[in-house]
Design a protein around this motif. Structure first.
Motif, PDB file in Angstrom:
ATOM      1  N   ASP A  15      37.666  60.114  25.624  1.00 23.23           N
ATOM      2  CA  ASP A  15      37.788  60.062  24.166  1.00 23.23           C
ATOM      3  C   ASP A  15      36.425  59.660  23.609  1.00 23.23           C
ATOM      4  OD1 ASP A  15      39.488  60.140  21.689  1.00 23.23           O
ATOM      5  OD2 ASP A  15      38.751  58.077  21.579  1.00 23.23           O
ATOM      6  N   ILE A  16      35.621  60.674  23.323  1.00 21.65           N
ATOM      7  CA  ILE A  16      34.271  60.455  22.820  1.00 21.65           C
ATOM      8  C   ILE A  16      34.073  61.378  21.630  1.00 21.65           C
ATOM      9  CG2 ILE A  16      31.805  60.697  23.326  1.00 21.65           C
ATOM     10  CD1 ILE A  16      32.472  60.075  26.257  1.00 21.65           C
ATOM     11  N   GLY A  17      33.493  60.853  20.571  1.00 25.23           N
ATOM     12  CA  GLY A  17      33.202  61.686  19.411  1.00 25.23           C
ATOM     13  C   GLY A  17      34.315  61.620  18.387  1.00 25.23           C
ATOM     14  N   ASP A  18      34.210  62.478  17.412  1.00 25.82           N
ATOM     15  CA  ASP A  18      35.112  62.476  16.272  1.00 25.82           C
ATOM     16  C   ASP A  18      35.919  63.767  16.268  1.00 25.82           C
ATOM     17  OD1 ASP A  18      36.384  62.293  13.857  1.00 25.82           O
ATOM     18  OD2 ASP A  18      34.565  62.006  12.681  1.00 25.82           O
ATOM     19  N   ASN A  19      37.212  63.647  16.488  1.00 34.73           N
ATOM     20  CA  ASN A  19      38.071  64.832  16.553  1.00 34.73           C
ATOM     21  C   ASN A  19      38.959  64.978  15.333  1.00 34.73           C
ATOM     22  OD1 ASN A  19      37.181  65.659  19.138  1.00 34.73           O
ATOM     23  ND2 ASN A  19      38.383  64.011  20.036  1.00 34.73           N
ATOM     24  N   GLN A  20      38.476  64.500  14.187  1.00 38.34           N
ATOM     25  CA  GLN A  20      39.309  64.638  12.994  1.00 38.34           C
ATOM     26  C   GLN A  20      39.499  66.118  12.676  1.00 38.34           C
ATOM     27  OE1 GLN A  20      37.622  63.039   9.401  1.00 38.34           O
ATOM     28  NE2 GLN A  20      35.554  63.379  10.163  1.00 38.34           N
ATOM     29  N   SER A  28      40.080  60.658  11.817  1.00 35.30           N
ATOM     30  CA  SER A  28      39.412  60.257  13.060  1.00 35.30           C
ATOM     31  C   SER A  28      40.287  59.279  13.833  1.00 35.30           C
ATOM     32  CB  SER A  28      38.074  59.588  12.760  1.00 35.30           C
ATOM     33  OG  SER A  28      37.216  60.469  12.119  1.00 35.30           O
ATOM     34  N   TYR A  29      40.822  58.288  13.119  1.00 37.59           N
ATOM     35  CA  TYR A  29      41.617  57.264  13.778  1.00 37.59           C
ATOM     36  C   TYR A  29      42.904  57.851  14.353  1.00 37.59           C
ATOM     37  CZ  TYR A  29      43.803  52.802  14.747  1.00 37.59           C
ATOM     38  OH  TYR A  29      44.403  51.751  15.381  1.00 37.59           O
ATOM     39  N   SER A  30      43.564  58.727  13.607  1.00 35.31           N
ATOM     40  CA  SER A  30      44.789  59.365  14.107  1.00 35.31           C
ATOM     41  C   SER A  30      44.504  60.169  15.367  1.00 35.31           C
ATOM     42  CB  SER A  30      45.385  60.305  13.059  1.00 35.31           C
ATOM     43  OG  SER A  30      45.738  59.603  11.903  1.00 35.31           O
ATOM     44  N   SER A  31      43.389  60.860  15.364  1.00 37.50           N
ATOM     45  CA  SER A  31      43.005  61.647  16.528  1.00 37.50           C
ATOM     46  C   SER A  31      42.796  60.749  17.745  1.00 37.50           C
ATOM     47  CB  SER A  31      41.728  62.425  16.216  1.00 37.50           C
ATOM     48  OG  SER A  31      41.265  63.091  17.360  1.00 37.50           O
ATOM     49  N   HIS A  32      42.087  59.635  17.558  1.00 34.84           N
ATOM     50  CA  HIS A  32      41.882  58.694  18.659  1.00 34.84           C
ATOM     51  C   HIS A  32      43.214  58.144  19.154  1.00 34.84           C
ATOM     52  CE1 HIS A  32      37.557  58.737  18.554  1.00 34.84           C
ATOM     53  NE2 HIS A  32      37.535  58.425  17.274  1.00 34.84           N
ATOM     54  N   LEU A  54      36.485  52.296  20.965  1.00 38.69           N
ATOM     55  CA  LEU A  54      37.934  52.120  20.870  1.00 38.69           C
ATOM     56  C   LEU A  54      38.288  51.221  19.687  1.00 38.69           C
ATOM     57  CD1 LEU A  54      40.752  52.527  22.047  1.00 38.69           C
ATOM     58  CD2 LEU A  54      40.331  50.600  23.559  1.00 38.69           C
ATOM     59  N   GLY A  55      39.213  51.658  18.857  1.00 39.29           N
ATOM     60  CA  GLY A  55      39.690  50.871  17.729  1.00 39.29           C
ATOM     61  C   GLY A  55      38.979  51.110  16.424  1.00 39.29           C
ATOM     62  N   ASN A  56      37.875  51.874  16.448  1.00 38.12           N
ATOM     63  CA  ASN A  56      37.148  52.142  15.201  1.00 38.12           C
ATOM     64  C   ASN A  56      37.912  53.112  14.320  1.00 38.12           C
ATOM     65  OD1 ASN A  56      35.070  50.468  15.811  1.00 38.12           O
ATOM     66  ND2 ASN A  56      33.504  52.049  15.899  1.00 38.12           N
ATOM     67  N   GLY A  57      37.578  53.121  13.054  1.00 36.94           N
ATOM     68  CA  GLY A  57      38.159  54.074  12.125  1.00 36.94           C
ATOM     69  C   GLY A  57      39.271  53.506  11.281  1.00 36.94           C
ATOM     70  N   THR A  58      39.547  52.214  11.439  1.00 39.27           N
ATOM     71  CA  THR A  58      40.574  51.560  10.629  1.00 39.27           C
ATOM     72  C   THR A  58      40.142  50.125  10.378  1.00 39.27           C
ATOM     73  OG1 THR A  58      42.963  51.233  10.404  1.00 39.27           O
ATOM     74  CG2 THR A  58      42.008  50.785  12.576  1.00 39.27           C
ATOM     75  N   ASP A  59      40.995  49.329   9.759  1.00 34.97           N
ATOM     76  CA  ASP A  59      40.687  47.924   9.516  1.00 34.97           C
ATOM     77  C   ASP A  59      40.299  47.258  10.837  1.00 34.97           C
ATOM     78  OD1 ASP A  59      41.967  44.995   9.664  1.00 34.97           O
ATOM     79  OD2 ASP A  59      41.264  45.382   7.623  1.00 34.97           O
ATOM     80  N   PRO A  60      39.129  46.619  10.894  1.00 34.18           N
ATOM     81  CA  PRO A  60      38.661  46.053  12.162  1.00 34.18           C
ATOM     82  C   PRO A  60      39.626  45.046  12.796  1.00 34.18           C
ATOM     83  CG  PRO A  60      36.868  46.104  10.586  1.00 34.18           C
ATOM     84  CD  PRO A  60      38.119  46.492   9.835  1.00 34.18           C
TER      85      PRO A  60
END
Length: 174
Positions: A15-20, A28-32, A54-60
């Motif tokens: 799981d690398i990069g942005d798969n939005q 992005s977060y949903s994809s992760h 891991l965990g990025n893209g939403t409230d920290p």
């Protein structure tokens, strides 16, 4: 060397990069999270997983808690992995958890370049304030960052790590 070991894995999950995807209505977060769901369902002792941020893209706060829970699940399934993160609580958790090991890539603060040297058992720093200063962010902004951080009465692990690295370099120069 005689102490070297080679592992063979049946599965490698990445799981690398942005798969939005606007087409699939995924942030992005949903994809992760979709990838993490797959990892958790299929990982086992013959699995290697590689996860960037891991965990990025939403409230920290909640993102880092979800990230830790996912890692605990993968650890319980005996999977092996390499995970990058800027979350201080994950770095602290890794330092206190059997079967998990912190590591960092050394960074040249003068040149703002990675040195491509891996150092085990130490969490890394993003050197956020140092990099911002080096690229020319105005000192007034940097001072405001420090004041905001102080106002929160929060010890910033990343800043402590960066300060520790600076002291280590100063001592090495002596």
């Amino acid at each position: 060397s005689a102490d070297s070991q080679l592992s063979v894995y049946q599965s490698i999950f990445i799981d690398i990069g942005d798969n939005q995807s606007l087409e699939n209505n995924l942030s992005s977060y949903s994809s992760h999270l979709m990838n993490m769901k797959y990892f958790m369902e299929h990982a086992g002792k013959h699995t290697l997983f590689l996860i960037d941020e891991l965990g990025n893209g939403t409230d920290p706060a909640i993102g880092s808690s979800i990230a830790q829970s996912i890692l605990e699940h993968l650890l319980a399934r005996k999977a092996y992995g390499v995970v990058t993160t800027h979350f201080g609580n994950l770095k602290a958790w890794a330092g206190q958890t059997d079967g998990v090991q912190n590591a960092r890539m050394l960074y040249d603060l003068q040149k703002l370049e990675p040195q491509f040297i891996l150092e085990l058992d130490k969490p890394g720093s993003s050197f956020a304030i140092e990099v911002a200063t080096k690229v020319g962010i105005p000192d007034s902004i940097i001072q405001r960052v420090r004041k905001i951080n102080q106002w929160k009465q929060h010890i910033d692990l990343d800043e402590l790590l960066a300060e520790n690295e600076k002291h280590k370099l100063e001592l090495a120069d002596m």
